[in-house]
Motif scaffolding. Structure first.
Motif, PDB file in Angstrom:
ATOM      1  N   GLN A  84       0.796  -1.236  -0.084  1.00  0.00           N
ATOM      2  CA  GLN A  84      -0.009  -0.145  -0.039  1.00  0.00           C
ATOM      3  C   GLN A  84       0.500   1.567  -0.131  1.00  0.00           C
ATOM      4  OE1 GLN A  84      -2.227   0.392   3.579  1.00  0.00           O
ATOM      5  NE2 GLN A  84      -3.307   1.987   2.697  1.00  0.00           N
ATOM      6  N   THR A  85       0.978   2.658  -0.777  1.00  0.00           N
ATOM      7  CA  THR A  85       1.558   2.914  -1.355  1.00  0.00           C
ATOM      8  C   THR A  85       1.276   4.256  -0.369  1.00  0.00           C
ATOM      9  OG1 THR A  85       2.420   2.927  -3.571  1.00  0.00           O
ATOM     10  CG2 THR A  85       2.307   4.656  -3.012  1.00  0.00           C
ATOM     11  N   LEU A  86       1.713   5.039   0.409  1.00  0.00           N
ATOM     12  CA  LEU A  86       1.404   5.805   1.471  1.00  0.00           C
ATOM     13  C   LEU A  86       2.423   7.568   1.109  1.00  0.00           C
ATOM     14  CD1 LEU A  86       1.988   4.244   4.804  1.00  0.00           C
ATOM     15  CD2 LEU A  86      -0.105   4.455   4.150  1.00  0.00           C
ATOM     16  N   ASN A  87       1.750   8.141   0.706  1.00  0.00           N
ATOM     17  CA  ASN A  87       2.292   9.293   0.040  1.00  0.00           C
ATOM     18  C   ASN A  87       1.827  11.053   1.472  1.00  0.00           C
ATOM     19  OD1 ASN A  87       1.944   8.347  -2.227  1.00  0.00           O
ATOM     20  ND2 ASN A  87       0.351   9.264  -2.710  1.00  0.00           N
ATOM     21  N   GLU A  88       1.274  10.126   2.606  1.00  0.00           N
ATOM     22  CA  GLU A  88       1.250  11.223   3.209  1.00  0.00           C
ATOM     23  C   GLU A  88       2.783  11.064   4.329  1.00  0.00           C
ATOM     24  OE1 GLU A  88      -1.349   9.054   2.514  1.00  0.00           O
ATOM     25  OE2 GLU A  88      -2.341  10.335   1.375  1.00  0.00           O
TER      26      GLU A  88
END
Length: 537
Positions: A101-105
């Motif tokens: 799961q990609t996390l951008n925050e």
């Protein structure tokens, strides 16, 4: 005997059914023969005295057709049909998988590894994906995809058990899962169906989970640096620099002299004020107390709350050392610029002996004027004009170079025109003609090529208005072409092209005669001869 012969005939003609058989009325014994008899309480077999079959009996058995007597045999009923929901009931294939799961925050992690279990139900080819819940994970977990048939592509195909294996990355509704293991029943079932199951893989670790784990106890090897030895060898060794702090940019600021002390015994710095009599300041000799000074106190993590907390040694990355202090340089001590212009004899000998650097004092004037530092204009780098490049070195915010407004007003709309040809041209450039326009207001040259019939060359500008320097002149102090260089018959070189002046208009003669004291007489004489010859013709 006749009755027995009738019975033997009827046995082959009538079926063996009730009502079609006859009994022998002469039979009186109805006992059944048996091969066991009891003797002294034990079952003992006895010889029945049955004779073997004769050849006639064997032939009769061979020719006998039971179907004529008993009818055709009924076919064996087929085995019971088992539907899929009965045959594969409670048979489920289980695969262990994960997805990223990609996390951008977050600025501490880029992705998370989330393990899941993929259940494949053989009875209806449906699939469900379940993520085992983790306590205090802060994420919604559990059933990610409810039980259903999952589409494989846009052609209407669905995922089947034949498409799943270890190492395969199925895509369910745009989310990619990587299968890395399966249970024993799944491996046995796929092997029985002729599918070679790949070896199990390991699930990668989640970076965030690893960061949450408490680190193992580590042992720090003590440093070889001996503080006691430093104290014994470097005690009372103080480097003294004479500096000034120019604070006149602020309100009521002024240039004030200070002495910077660097203590080698513990790498601390102290700034003391050079008090002068009648200077109007309160006696406050120490400006900055003895302490270790950070080299850049603004270079700290962005998440550090500076508004509520002070800096600690754990946030400081680098401190000032003795190598940062050199005569002629500016050292920032707690965001205050101190210009070091001299040092004492001990400091000078120390740097000469240890680093091989000899300090020379810099003359500064402490008073109303600022520290005089010689400004050296760097050489021209070739970008833009020389005047524009020089303005970048004069001020921080460059201003346009100043123009000679009086000259522009006197020579406004005054242009000298010369007719030129190429010197030593090639065969195709032999008949080309050019006109040079010299703008007297800006000292710029423009070259225009007029139209000539049947030449195959498009008329137009050959060179835009620009200042053209003479070849062979220096880059820093160039010499530009002026009307003094445009004599009739002279050759000028403009950007590696050589032009020969062959003609000029009458305004050139009038301008040179009006300003004869500013130009060489041979230039004026060549123009006069040209126009005199025109009048004679």
């Amino acid at each position: 005997n006749e009755y027995k012969s009738y019975l033997s005939m009827s046995d082959h003609s009538l079926p063996f059914l009730p009502g079609y058989q006859f009994t022998d009325p002469t039979q009186r014994r109805f006992r059944k023969s048996h091969s066991l008899q009891f003797k002294h309480g034990y079952n003992i077999p006895q010889d029945m005295g049955v004779e073997g079959l004769t050849q006639a009996d064997i032939d009769e058995l061979a020719n006998m057709q039971p179907s004529l007597t008993y009818g055709k045999a009924k076919p064996e009923p087929p085995t019971d049909f088992l539907p899929a929901h009965v045959a594969f009931d409670k048979k489920v294939l289980m695969f262990n998988a994960y997805f990223k799961q990609t996390l951008n925050e977050s600025d501490k992690e880029y992705y998370r590894v989330r393990p899941v279990k993929i259940f494949y139900y053989l009875e209806d080819d449906s699939i469900s994906v379940i993520e085992p819940p983790v306590l205090n994970s802060g994420m919604p977990q559990g059933k990610l995809i409810k039980r259903q048939r999952l589409p494989k592509n846009d052609q209407g195909e669905h995922w089947l058990w034949k498409n799943l294996n270890i190492g395969v990355e199925p895509v369910f509704y745009g989310k990619t899962f990587h299968i890395y293991d399966c249970d024993a029943f799944t491996r046995e079932y796929l092997t029985s169906e002729g599918i070679e199951v790949n070896d199990s893989e390991g699930c990668p670790n989640d970076p965030y989970t690893l960061s949450r784990k408490e680190p193992l106890h580590t042992y720090v090897t003590p440093s070889n640096f001996d503080k006691l030895k430093q104290f014994l060898e470097q005690d009372r060794q103080v480097l003294r620099f004479y500096s000034v702090w120019d604070d006149r940019d602020t309100m009521f600021g002024m240039m004030r002299p200070y002495i910077v002390h660097y203590y080698r015994v513990d790498d601390t710095v102290e700034v003391r004020e050079q008090r002068q009599p009648n200077d109007g300041h309160d006696p406050f000799p120490v400006l900055i107390g003895r302490n270790k000074i950070p080299k850049d106190r603004r270079n700290i993590p962005s998440e550090f709350p500076m508004t509520v907390m002070e800096l600690s040694p754990s946030e400081i990355k680098e401190y000032l050392t003795e190598r940062d202090f050199t005569v002629g340089s500016t050292v920032y001590i707690l965001d205050r610029p101190f210009f070091l212009y001299d040092c004492d004899e001990f400091t000078r000998q120390f740097f000469l002996k240890k680093y091989g650097v000899e300090f020379q004092p810099v003359s500064v004037k402490i008073g109303d004027s600022k520290v005089v530092v010689e400004k050296v204009i760097p050489p021209y780098n070739g970008f833009g004009s020389i005047e524009d490049s020089k303005q970048n070195c004069v001020s921080l915010v460059p201003q346009p170079p100043r123009k000679d407004v009086l000259k522009m007003l006197q020579n406004d709309l005054k242009v000298l025109r010369y007719a030129v040809v190429l010197e030593n041209p090639s065969a195709e450039d032999k008949n080309r003609r050019f006109i040079i326009y010299y703008n007297l207001a800006r000292d710029e040259i423009q070259i225009y090529e007029p139209h000539q019939r049947n030449q195959g060359i498009v008329e137009g500008k050959f060179l835009e208005y620009s200042r053209v320097k003479k070849p062979g002149t220096s880059v820093d102090n160039p010499e530009y072409y002026t009307p003094a260089d445009f004599a009739i018959g002279a050759v000028i070189e403009i950007f590696s092209r050589r032009f020969k002046i062959v003609d000029c208009d009458l305004f050139v003669l009038k301008y040179l005669e009006a300003n004869a004291e500013d130009y060489p007489p041979e230039v004026l004489e060549s123009v006069r001869k040209l126009h005199a010859s025109k009048l004679q013709d």
